[in-house]
Design a protein around this motif. Structure first.
Motif, mmCIF file in Angstrom:
data_model
loop_
_atom_site.group_PDB
_atom_site.id
_atom_site.type_symbol
_atom_site.label_atom_id
_atom_site.label_comp_id
_atom_site.label_asym_id
_atom_site.label_seq_id
_atom_site.Cartn_x
_atom_site.Cartn_y
_atom_site.Cartn_z
ATOM 1 N N ALA A 211 1.058 -1.623 -0.105
ATOM 2 C CA ALA A 211 0.122 -0.034 0.020
ATOM 3 C C ALA A 211 1.046 1.380 -0.222
ATOM 4 C CB ALA A 211 -1.133 -0.287 1.153
ATOM 5 N N VAL A 212 0.594 2.049 -0.858
ATOM 6 C CA VAL A 212 0.961 3.426 -0.894
ATOM 7 C C VAL A 212 0.830 3.934 0.653
ATOM 8 C CG1 VAL A 212 1.580 5.924 -1.408
ATOM 9 C CG2 VAL A 212 0.891 4.067 -2.712
ATOM 10 N N ILE A 213 1.206 5.032 1.366
ATOM 11 C CA ILE A 213 1.083 5.150 2.904
ATOM 12 C C ILE A 213 0.986 6.971 2.508
ATOM 13 C CG2 ILE A 213 1.809 6.115 5.021
ATOM 14 C CD1 ILE A 213 1.044 3.128 4.540
ATOM 15 N N VAL A 214 -0.115 7.460 2.421
ATOM 16 C CA VAL A 214 -0.250 8.833 2.935
ATOM 17 C C VAL A 214 -0.311 9.014 4.077
ATOM 18 C CG1 VAL A 214 -1.468 10.726 1.881
ATOM 19 C CG2 VAL A 214 -1.461 8.357 0.274
ATOM 20 N N PRO A 215 1.146 9.654 5.231
ATOM 21 C CA PRO A 215 0.588 10.585 6.193
ATOM 22 C C PRO A 215 -0.102 11.908 6.449
ATOM 23 C CG PRO A 215 2.912 10.853 5.866
ATOM 24 C CD PRO A 215 1.924 10.059 4.605
ATOM 25 N N VAL A 216 -0.813 12.510 7.754
ATOM 26 C CA VAL A 216 -1.742 13.454 7.869
ATOM 27 C C VAL A 216 -1.082 13.519 8.957
ATOM 28 C CG1 VAL A 216 -2.454 13.205 5.238
ATOM 29 C CG2 VAL A 216 -3.537 12.064 7.269
ATOM 30 N N HIS A 217 -2.343 14.619 9.563
ATOM 31 C CA HIS A 217 -2.560 15.042 10.912
ATOM 32 C C HIS A 217 -1.227 15.241 11.798
ATOM 33 C CE1 HIS A 217 -4.933 15.690 13.851
ATOM 34 N NE2 HIS A 217 -5.710 14.040 14.540
ATOM 35 N N ALA A 218 -0.032 15.546 11.346
ATOM 36 C CA ALA A 218 1.434 15.508 12.155
ATOM 37 C C ALA A 218 1.379 16.823 11.935
ATOM 38 C CB ALA A 218 2.323 15.421 11.545
ATOM 39 N N GLU A 219 1.033 17.945 12.023
ATOM 40 C CA GLU A 219 1.131 19.118 12.084
ATOM 41 C C GLU A 219 0.076 19.973 12.339
ATOM 42 O OE1 GLU A 219 -1.665 19.995 9.216
ATOM 43 O OE2 GLU A 219 0.360 18.113 8.649
ATOM 44 N N GLY A 220 0.109 21.237 12.805
ATOM 45 C CA GLY A 220 -0.382 22.414 13.282
ATOM 46 C C GLY A 220 -1.815 22.195 14.184
ATOM 47 N N TRP A 221 -0.950 21.204 15.248
ATOM 48 C CA TRP A 221 -1.773 21.666 16.480
ATOM 49 C C TRP A 221 -0.107 20.923 17.257
ATOM 50 C CZ3 TRP A 221 -6.664 21.741 18.236
ATOM 51 C CH2 TRP A 221 -7.621 22.061 17.098
ATOM 52 N N ALA A 222 -0.138 21.309 19.236
ATOM 53 C CA ALA A 222 0.220 21.904 19.667
ATOM 54 C C ALA A 222 1.084 19.923 20.265
ATOM 55 C CB ALA A 222 0.224 22.415 20.710
ATOM 56 N N HIS A 223 0.179 19.098 20.612
ATOM 57 C CA HIS A 223 0.275 18.511 20.896
ATOM 58 C C HIS A 223 0.999 17.449 19.897
ATOM 59 C CE1 HIS A 223 -3.999 17.993 19.099
ATOM 60 N NE2 HIS A 223 -3.453 16.910 18.357
ATOM 61 N N PHE A 224 1.222 17.285 19.019
ATOM 62 C CA PHE A 224 1.997 16.420 18.038
ATOM 63 C C PHE A 224 3.172 16.611 18.014
ATOM 64 C CE2 PHE A 224 -2.041 17.865 15.433
ATOM 65 C CZ PHE A 224 -2.239 15.825 15.351
ATOM 66 N N THR A 225 3.851 15.863 18.800
ATOM 67 C CA THR A 225 5.435 15.430 18.587
ATOM 68 C C THR A 225 6.320 15.225 18.270
ATOM 69 O OG1 THR A 225 4.869 13.393 19.476
ATOM 70 C CG2 THR A 225 4.957 15.244 21.054
#
Length: 255
Positions: A211-225
């Motif tokens: 599967a091709v992996i499209v990563p999201v939801h890792a920016e824009g909020w302070a709780h991403f590390t």
């Protein structure tokens, strides 16, 4: 002789955070609507939004279906996102979200629902370590299937590699996986993350075959590390760089 099945490419627009727009099976789909400008969201844990959407809600255009992984956290459904749901014919989410919001169709794990030519199946997601549900609440992922289209897995806020492996067993041909990453952590479970981190995302990718992996939801909020740059580096070290497509917010990519 193995039959080769031609599948169309998927055009993906990353609006920001977990919010992705794509056309699939004759419909326009959107994941987890978040359209607010930066701000704070007080609660049991205060969430801090750092950046607004790359595409304002007024420019998103008509959407036929929203795939809402869960409704209880503002980084997956913010104030403007809630208002946006009223413009959409079909909203699919958890069964619990359906009890809290009008017009939402809840899906149990492994339950399927037809949207035109597309079969949408609700699949498990675990928003933290084992036993986290009383604090983090229920979350769902989705698998989309249609003739002539790639099979798509939308993870939602899932941190469990075992859950991904179970989904891969049920759907052995997943072509594209939209994975929520970023090692989200608000401190409720110590060092245990609420979403996939780079190491667990690599393990998840391996369980998903080619599967091709499209990563999201890792920016824009302070709780991403963890950043997407770090994720890409770890995928490269694991020999999986060719399977990773990191979307630039505000730009359409073809997968």
């Amino acid at each position: 002789m193995t039959e080769t099945i031609e599948r169309t490419a998927l055009e993906v627009l990353h609006i920001g955070g977990p919010t992705i727009r794509f056309r699939y099976g004759g419909s326009v789909w959107l994941t987890d609507p978040t359209f607010d400008e930066p701000g704070d969201y007080p609660g049991l844990v205060t969430l801090h939004k750092l950046t607004g959407p790359a595409v304002p809600v007024e420019e998103v255009g008509p959407v036929d279906v929203v795939l809402l992984s869960h409704d209880q956290h503002s980084d997956n459904l913010d104030t403007a996102g809630r208002a946006f749901l009223a413009t959409v014919d079909t909203v699919l989410s958890t069964t619990e979200a359906a009890t809290r919001m009008n017009g939402v169709r809840g899906l149990r794990n492994w339950e399927s629902f037809r949207v035109g030519a597309v079969t949408v199946t609700g699949v498990p997601a675990l928003h933290g370590p084992e036993g986290c549900e009383p604090l983090s609440g229920p979350v769902t992922g989705f698998v989309l299937e249609a003739a002539g289209e790639p099979t798509i897995y939308v993870s939602g806020d899932n941190a469990s590699v075992d859950v991904v492996a179970e989904i891969a067993q049920r759907f052995p041909r997943i072509d594209i996986a939209l994975l929520n990453v970023g090692a989200a952590n608000v401190g409720r479970f110590g060092d245990s993350d609420l979403t996939l981190n780079a190491r667990t995302a690599v393990r998840a990718a391996k369980s998903l075959g080619e599967a091709v992996i499209v990563p999201v939801h890792a920016e824009g909020w302070a709780h991403f590390t963890e950043t997407l740059d770090y994720l890409a580096r770890v995928f490269g070290y694991a020999g999986l760089a060719d399977r990773l497509r990191v979307p630039v917010t505000g730009e359409v990519i073809s997968v």
